[in-house]
Scaffold this motif. Sequence first.
Motif, short mmCIF file in Angstrom:
data_model
loop_
_atom_site.label_atom_id
_atom_site.label_comp_id
_atom_site.label_asym_id
_atom_site.label_seq_id
_atom_site.Cartn_x
_atom_site.Cartn_y
_atom_site.Cartn_z
N LYS A 171 0.83 -1.20 0.00
CA LYS A 171 0.00 0.00 0.00
C LYS A 171 0.87 1.26 0.00
O LYS A 171 0.54 2.25 -0.68
CB LYS A 171 -0.93 -0.01 1.21
CG LYS A 171 -2.06 -1.03 1.09
CD LYS A 171 -2.97 -0.99 2.30
CE LYS A 171 -4.12 -1.97 2.14
NZ LYS A 171 -5.03 -1.96 3.32
N ARG A 172 1.97 1.25 0.72
CA ARG A 172 2.83 2.42 0.75
C ARG A 172 3.49 2.64 -0.61
O ARG A 172 3.56 3.76 -1.12
CB ARG A 172 3.89 2.27 1.85
CG ARG A 172 4.78 3.52 1.95
CD ARG A 172 5.67 3.51 3.19
NE ARG A 172 6.67 2.46 3.12
CZ ARG A 172 6.72 1.41 3.93
NH1 ARG A 172 5.79 1.25 4.85
NH2 ARG A 172 7.67 0.52 3.81
N LEU A 173 3.99 1.53 -1.18
CA LEU A 173 4.68 1.68 -2.46
C LEU A 173 3.71 1.93 -3.61
O LEU A 173 4.09 2.46 -4.65
CB LEU A 173 5.51 0.42 -2.75
CG LEU A 173 6.67 0.19 -1.77
CD1 LEU A 173 7.42 -1.08 -2.14
CD2 LEU A 173 7.63 1.38 -1.76
N GLU A 174 2.44 1.52 -3.43
CA GLU A 174 1.45 1.83 -4.45
C GLU A 174 1.25 3.35 -4.54
O GLU A 174 1.09 3.89 -5.64
CB GLU A 174 0.13 1.14 -4.12
CG GLU A 174 -0.96 1.37 -5.18
CD GLU A 174 -2.26 0.71 -4.80
OE1 GLU A 174 -3.07 0.44 -5.72
OE2 GLU A 174 -2.48 0.46 -3.59
N ARG A 175 1.27 4.01 -3.39
CA ARG A 175 1.08 5.47 -3.38
C ARG A 175 2.35 6.18 -3.85
O ARG A 175 2.30 7.12 -4.64
CB ARG A 175 0.70 5.94 -1.98
CG ARG A 175 -0.67 5.44 -1.51
CD ARG A 175 -1.09 6.17 -0.23
NE ARG A 175 -0.09 6.04 0.82
CZ ARG A 175 -0.09 5.09 1.74
NH1 ARG A 175 -1.05 4.17 1.70
NH2 ARG A 175 0.83 5.04 2.67
N ARG A 176 3.50 5.72 -3.35
CA ARG A 176 4.77 6.43 -3.65
C ARG A 176 5.85 5.39 -3.90
O ARG A 176 6.54 4.95 -2.98
CB ARG A 176 5.15 7.32 -2.47
CG ARG A 176 4.09 8.40 -2.16
CD ARG A 176 4.46 9.17 -0.89
NE ARG A 176 5.76 9.79 -1.03
CZ ARG A 176 6.44 10.34 0.00
NH1 ARG A 176 5.93 10.31 1.21
NH2 ARG A 176 7.60 10.92 -0.19
N PRO A 177 6.03 4.95 -5.13
CA PRO A 177 7.00 3.90 -5.43
C PRO A 177 8.40 4.23 -4.95
O PRO A 177 9.15 3.32 -4.58
CB PRO A 177 6.94 3.78 -6.95
CG PRO A 177 5.59 4.29 -7.31
CD PRO A 177 5.29 5.38 -6.34
N PHE A 207 -2.46 -3.74 -7.05
CA PHE A 207 -1.08 -3.31 -7.20
C PHE A 207 -0.15 -4.52 -7.06
O PHE A 207 -0.28 -5.33 -6.14
CB PHE A 207 -0.76 -2.25 -6.15
CG PHE A 207 0.68 -1.84 -6.12
CD1 PHE A 207 1.22 -1.09 -7.16
CD2 PHE A 207 1.51 -2.21 -5.06
CE1 PHE A 207 2.55 -0.72 -7.13
CE2 PHE A 207 2.83 -1.84 -5.04
CZ PHE A 207 3.36 -1.08 -6.06
N GLU A 208 0.84 -4.64 -7.96
CA GLU A 208 1.79 -5.75 -7.95
C GLU A 208 3.21 -5.22 -7.75
O GLU A 208 3.57 -4.19 -8.31
CB GLU A 208 1.73 -6.55 -9.25
CG GLU A 208 0.42 -7.31 -9.43
CD GLU A 208 0.46 -8.18 -10.67
OE1 GLU A 208 1.41 -8.02 -11.47
OE2 GLU A 208 -0.44 -9.03 -10.83
N LEU A 209 3.97 -5.97 -6.94
CA LEU A 209 5.35 -5.56 -6.66
C LEU A 209 6.27 -6.76 -6.76
O LEU A 209 6.17 -7.70 -5.96
CB LEU A 209 5.46 -4.96 -5.25
CG LEU A 209 6.89 -4.67 -4.78
CD1 LEU A 209 7.50 -3.53 -5.62
CD2 LEU A 209 6.91 -4.33 -3.30
#
Length: 649
Positions: free
Chosen positions: A490-496, A568-570
């Motif tokens: 969720k954090r990286l979805e907002r700010r990679p 979102f995928e990481l």
Amino acid sequence: MAQGMKRLGTPIAALLGLALVGLIATSWFLNRDALRQAVEAQIRAVTGLDLVVRGTIDVSVFPASYVSFHDVGLKGSAAADPALSVDVLTANLRLLPLLLQRFEIADVMMLRPHIRVIREADGESNWTPFIDTIVRNMKPGADNQLSFSEIRIQDGVLDYEDASNHLAEQLGAIDLSLAWPSISRSFAATGQFDWRGERVDGSISASDFVAALSGDRSGLKARLASAPLKLAFDGTVADRTSMMMEGTLTIDTPSLRNAMRWTGQAPPGAGGFGRFALKARANVVGPSIALTNVNVELDGNVAEGVMTYANNGRQTLQATLAAGNLDFTPYISTFRLLASGAHDWNRQLFDLNSLSTTDLDMRLSAAQVTVGPTKLGRTALGANLRGGALALSVGEAQMYGGIARGSFGVARSDAVADVKAQFQFIDVDLQQLATELFGVTRLSGRGNLNVSLVASGSSPFGLVSSLDGTATLTGHDGAIAGVNAEQLLKRLERRPLSGGGNFRQGSTPFDKLTIAVKFADGIATAQDVHVEGPAARMVLTGTASVPAREYDLKGVASLTSQSATPGFELPFVVQGPWDDPLIFPDPESLIRRSPAAGALLNAVKDRKTRDAVRSVLERFTGGGQKDATPDAAATAPAGAPAADASKPN
């Protein structure tokens, strides 16, 4: 009264004086040849042994009455290997018959006798003809006049040779007193002897000596006590075609390992086999012994059941035992998979010699079993060792809060161990299982594990380097510690490029876990690894090196989406040691998800420059530092467009 005693003492003194005078006179006029012949005849009549005197003969009447024969042997015994030779054989005479010119032996003492027993393959021995003579002389109605009942042996030696079993033993410093059955039918012997460097106290008694010598049934009691071992038998014995014994057997030793070494047996392994005690009903037929009503104790473990032991050129032990609590820790304490105090596999070579000394077939059930740190509930085990191949089977064991069953086999090929294992763990606690079996502490939940592995090596490191097979783990309602996938995604979805912070905190819960790997030469390849949780999913591919105990995995984590739009995928990477791996997002994926940083990366054309820029950008994501969130503008190359960290990407 004093006067009466005085009057009584006068004739007694006179009688003693006359006896003394008669004894002195007897010593003057004694026919020593007749005395010697009478003594030889009585010894022959009582023992059945016809002696040959090769040395001098000493005769004494006063003050001691005896006849001593020097260098004595048995008539008919082989000159090269005599069955019996005695340095000095002394027959002590009874005093009163001697005054009447009758020669009666009180007892016989053999000084430094050498007894030699040679048993042939057919069961006969060099003593067979002498024993037959003893039996004939001692049977009721035989023409003999028994006069003495004690034979003492001092500083004797017994040599025993068994041609069929290639056995040779020697008893030394023998000091025995034999109660010869001159009146009753019983026989008893008590005394001491040396065997293999230990002093042994022993006693043996037969209720019917003639029957025992004839091979017929007779009562038998035997006791042996030494520092390494105590043994007792109380029952009956017969020896027609083969030795048969039936009775109560007890064995006690402070160290079974030392007792086995003392008796010429090779103790298995290097741990355990200390305090041992056994009491059972024994039935011996030839080289085989069957034990019932067994109560056995070893290293504090107590069990009951039945056992059978045979030695027909190769030792075989069969047993069916039941126990309360069993602790196998002493027997595996010297076997370490990991090097002491290290994270590397143990490279110490196996000692496989114990696999080739004994055949074993054992069935064992216990209410609780302890193996090192592992605790098992009710367990049924089977062990079979034959021809150097060991097979262990677990019918069912309560283990890790669930059920375990399977088999484990070890076959010896010179100094190499060929290992095969197949196990099933059903509905077990995954945290206990992963910690104790694999040293992995980051997994919790419940599940099933199926393992089928083969390996070959001369050490634990050699085994894991050749590991082949498969393993499948399915779990549910658990978590993977070390990373909170939902929070991170969720954090990286907002700010990679906001920085990863500390990626190695928290845990990722899952509803369903599936891990299927294939092993080849010690490398585990992920065939199907996926985690499904309430808010996140993960899929992994890659390998893990069992010899190096390191991960080299890549995966994709995604947020669970309730809509048709994919979440979102990481992509991420898992690398490093099993007990403390590094888990970090894939830098290139984060860079491409940031419009500003993506344009920057595309603007850099040559590989050298691109790698330098990527190295700097990796710092944003925590790939180089765990908790750093640097300012992108401060670290961007001169002339490159900077990403605005204050605005969401």
